[in-house]
Structure formats: structure tokens, C-alpha cells
Design an enzyme around this catalytic site. Structure first.
Site, PDB file in Angstrom:
ATOM      1  N   ASP A   1       0.854  -1.180   0.000  1.00 25.87           N
ATOM      2  CA  ASP A   1       0.000   0.000   0.000  1.00 25.87           C
ATOM      3  C   ASP A   1       0.891   1.231   0.000  1.00 25.87           C
ATOM      4  O   ASP A   1       1.560   1.522   0.998  1.00 25.87           O
ATOM      5  CB  ASP A   1      -0.909  -0.010   1.241  1.00 25.87           C
ATOM      6  CG  ASP A   1      -1.848   1.186   1.306  1.00 25.87           C
ATOM      7  OD1 ASP A   1      -1.740   2.101   0.456  1.00 25.87           O
ATOM      8  OD2 ASP A   1      -2.687   1.220   2.226  1.00 25.87           O
ATOM      9  N   MET A   2       0.918   1.969  -1.094  1.00 26.57           N
ATOM     10  CA  MET A   2       1.794   3.123  -1.195  1.00 26.57           C
ATOM     11  C   MET A   2       1.346   4.299  -0.326  1.00 26.57           C
ATOM     12  O   MET A   2       2.025   5.318  -0.256  1.00 26.57           O
ATOM     13  CB  MET A   2       1.906   3.567  -2.652  1.00 26.57           C
ATOM     14  CG  MET A   2       2.651   2.586  -3.549  1.00 26.57           C
ATOM     15  SD  MET A   2       4.403   2.359  -3.108  1.00 26.57           S
ATOM     16  CE  MET A   2       4.343   0.825  -2.159  1.00 26.57           C
TER      17      MET A   2
ATOM     18  N   ALA B   1      -3.301  19.088  -7.682  1.00 22.27           N
ATOM     19  CA  ALA B   1      -2.337  19.549  -6.681  1.00 22.27           C
ATOM     20  C   ALA B   1      -1.211  18.538  -6.496  1.00 22.27           C
ATOM     21  O   ALA B   1      -0.030  18.899  -6.427  1.00 22.27           O
ATOM     22  CB  ALA B   1      -3.046  19.804  -5.348  1.00 22.27           C
TER      23      ALA B   1
ATOM     24  N   TYR C   1      -6.194  15.995  -7.187  1.00 18.75           N
ATOM     25  CA  TYR C   1      -5.344  15.277  -8.140  1.00 18.75           C
ATOM     26  C   TYR C   1      -4.363  16.239  -8.801  1.00 18.75           C
ATOM     27  O   TYR C   1      -3.160  15.963  -8.880  1.00 18.75           O
ATOM     28  CB  TYR C   1      -6.246  14.609  -9.178  1.00 18.75           C
ATOM     29  CG  TYR C   1      -5.520  13.818 -10.240  1.00 18.75           C
ATOM     30  CD1 TYR C   1      -4.998  12.568  -9.958  1.00 18.75           C
ATOM     31  CD2 TYR C   1      -5.389  14.311 -11.534  1.00 18.75           C
ATOM     32  CE1 TYR C   1      -4.352  11.821 -10.935  1.00 18.75           C
ATOM     33  CE2 TYR C   1      -4.745  13.574 -12.519  1.00 18.75           C
ATOM     34  CZ  TYR C   1      -4.227  12.336 -12.212  1.00 18.75           C
ATOM     35  OH  TYR C   1      -3.590  11.612 -13.179  1.00 18.75           O
TER      36      TYR C   1
END
Length: 293
Positions: free
Chosen positions: A88-89, A181, A179
Site C-alpha cells: 500500500d503506497m 495539486a 489530483y
């Protein structure tokens, strides 16, 4: 008239250069490649492209059963070696686990392809700070963490970092403020990091990939909700091929499709109000109402 001819000639040369392909597939053979967000879409296709050219790949995403299938296909396509690790990043400890796995399983890193995102962003900005934190953690902070942990190995291999950004990382996009940003942040950080590598005599290239509309379910749903008329979409496979070539050739920035992304960014710099008017004019009348939902 003479000056106009010179400008037109230079423009023609510039456009021709964008389409000139000097990519040598042998430069990929045997390279150790780490790809995030590789269970579907661009990341999956990147894994296949690198595998077809005889690279060694390590891929990650959250869904183990999907990663197993991708790795199996990578081996069928000719990868010298192929591994996966479900991570999970959004968790910084998992970014370190991925880079540690690259050292153990691949013996190092030649190409680091940063591609993962969270797509939970299609709405008007309504002040949800927790969602902002989540988007920035996955779409930005994880990229920084991965590049940081990988730098020693990339320095040893004179390696390459490919940062998969977006048209929305150059042109602010309504209904996708979070997104946009996160993608603008990637531009700022990795453009600075590229210079810092040079200042430290590190031969690590950074390729920022400005990608247009892809025919993925999330992109199609976004355009269906927001825009009137049909947009031009490119495929994940073609996009992945361009990213791989750009990284291998150590390009500073990749615009794909070039005719859709690069001219629009130039309009942004020269006529920002006109571009904003064009974006607004292309939207559905009920887009704002749907964005509130």
C-alpha cells in the site's frame, strides 16, 4: 517575412524531433526495473513492455491475486526475472519495503517507474482535509519516499527515474483539484531533484511524463461526468511504450500524446484566460451539480 520563415522552420524541426525515435531495445535487456501501480492500466502495460525486451521486473500494487497474473504474463513474454510484492503506497513503511525487495530480488535498480495513484478525487473541492492528506500521501509523498530510498542504488547503476504525471499536473483541472495539486507537486519536487542530482555529480536521470486522457475506466467516467462531446483517448499500451522509451533515453519531459498535451500547456503559458474559458466551455451544463454529489 524572413523572420516568419525562420520561426516556421524551427517549429517544424521541433515537431519532427518529437516524433524521431532513437530508442534502442537492447538498452533495456537485463535491466532491473521497479514499477508501482502495476496491477492494471499503464503500470501493467509497462511491466509487459519491459518484459518483452528481456528486463527483470519487480511490480507492486495492493491486489495480490492480480499481481500474480501480471507476473505470470511477464514471464511468458520473456522477462529475465519477474517478481511481485503487494503493498500500500499510502504507507511509508511499504515504500521502504519495496526498495529493500528490489535489492534482494533484483540486486539493484536501473529503472524506477513511479506510476501509482489514488483515483478518489472526482468532485468539487468542499474542504475535506482528510481526503487531501490521503491523496497527497499516495500521489506525492510516496513518490518522494521511493525515490529517496532508491537513490543509493540508482547512483550505483547510473539509473533512471520515470515520474508518471498528468496533463492535470501542468494545467489545473476543475473537479480534480486534489489530483491536480498532487501532480503539480511532483513537477516541483522532481524538477528540483533532477538539478540536485547534477549538483552532486549523480548520473541519475529524471523523466517527468505528462500524460493525456487514457482509455481507463476512471478517466472515461471522469469525462462522462464533466465534459460534453467526445475527448481523444490514447491507450495504456501506447502510453506505457512512450514512458519506457522516454525513461531509457533519459528525456527530461515526455508529453503524450504530444499533439494533445504540449500545445495546450503552451497556451496555458501564453493565454491562460483563454485556456480557462475553453475548459469551461467544454463542460456539461450540469457538471457543477454532479460535482457536488
Amino acid at each position: 517575412m524572413a523572420k516568419l520563415k525562420i520561426v516556421l522552420i524551427l517549429l517544424a524541426v521541433y515537431i519532427a524531433y518529437q516524433y524521431y525515435d532513437s530508442f534502442d531495445p537492447e538498452e533495456v535487456r537485463g535491466k532491473s526495473v521497479v514499477i508501482t501501480g502495476a496491477s492494471t492500466g499503464i503500470g501493467e502495460q509497462l511491466a509487459y513492455h519491459y518484459s518483452q525486451l528481456g528486463a527483470k521486473v519487480l511490480i507492486t500494487a495492493r491486489r495480490e491475486h492480480v499481481l500474480q497474473k501480471v507476473v505470470a504474463k511477464c514471464k511468458e513474454l520473456g522477462a529475465q526475472d519477474a517478481h511481485y510484492i503487494p503493498l500500500d503506497m499510502g504507507k511509508l513503511e511499504d515504500t521502504k519495503r519495496l526498495i529493500d525487495a528490489a535489492k534482494t530480488k533484483l540486486g539493484g535498480i536501473d529503472h524506477l517507474i513511479l506510476n501509482h495513484i489514488t483515483n478518489n478525487y472526482m468532485a468539487l473541492w468542499k474542504g475535506d482535509m482528510e481526503k487531501l492528506q490521503r491523496v497527497m500521501d499516495i500521489n506525492f509523498r510516496a513518490y518522494v519516499s521511493l525515490a529517496t530510498y532508491a537513490t543509493p542504488m540508482l547512483n550505483e547503476s547510473n539509473g533512471r527515474i520515470a515520474v508518471v504525471s498528468s496533463f492535470a499536473g501542468k494545467v489545473a483541472t476543475p473537479f480534480a483539484a486534489l489530483y491536480s495539486a498532487s501532480k503539480f507537486a511532483l513537477d516541483g519536487f522532481f524538477s528540483a531533484l533532477r538539478q540536485e542530482f547534477v549538483m552532486q555529480n549523480m548520473d541519475i536521470s529524471v523523466t517527468l511524463c505528462i500524460i493525456g486522457s487514457i482509455d481507463t475506466p476512471n478517466a472515461l467516467e471522469y469525462s462522462k461526468t464533466v465534459y460534453s462531446g467526445d475527448l481523444f483517448y490514447t491507450t495504456s499500451a501506447d502510453t506505457a511504450s512512450r514512458i519506457m522509451k522516454g525513461a531509457t533515453l533519459r528525456e527530461r519531459e515526455v508529453y503524450f500524446p504530444w499533439t494533445m498535451t504540449r500545445p495546450t500547456v503552451m497556451v496555458r503559458d501564453l493565454l491562460p484566460s483563454v485556456l480557462e474559458w475553453m475548459i469551461k466551455s467544454s463542460m456539461k451544463e450540469d457538471a457543477v451539480e454532479k460535482g457536488r454529489q
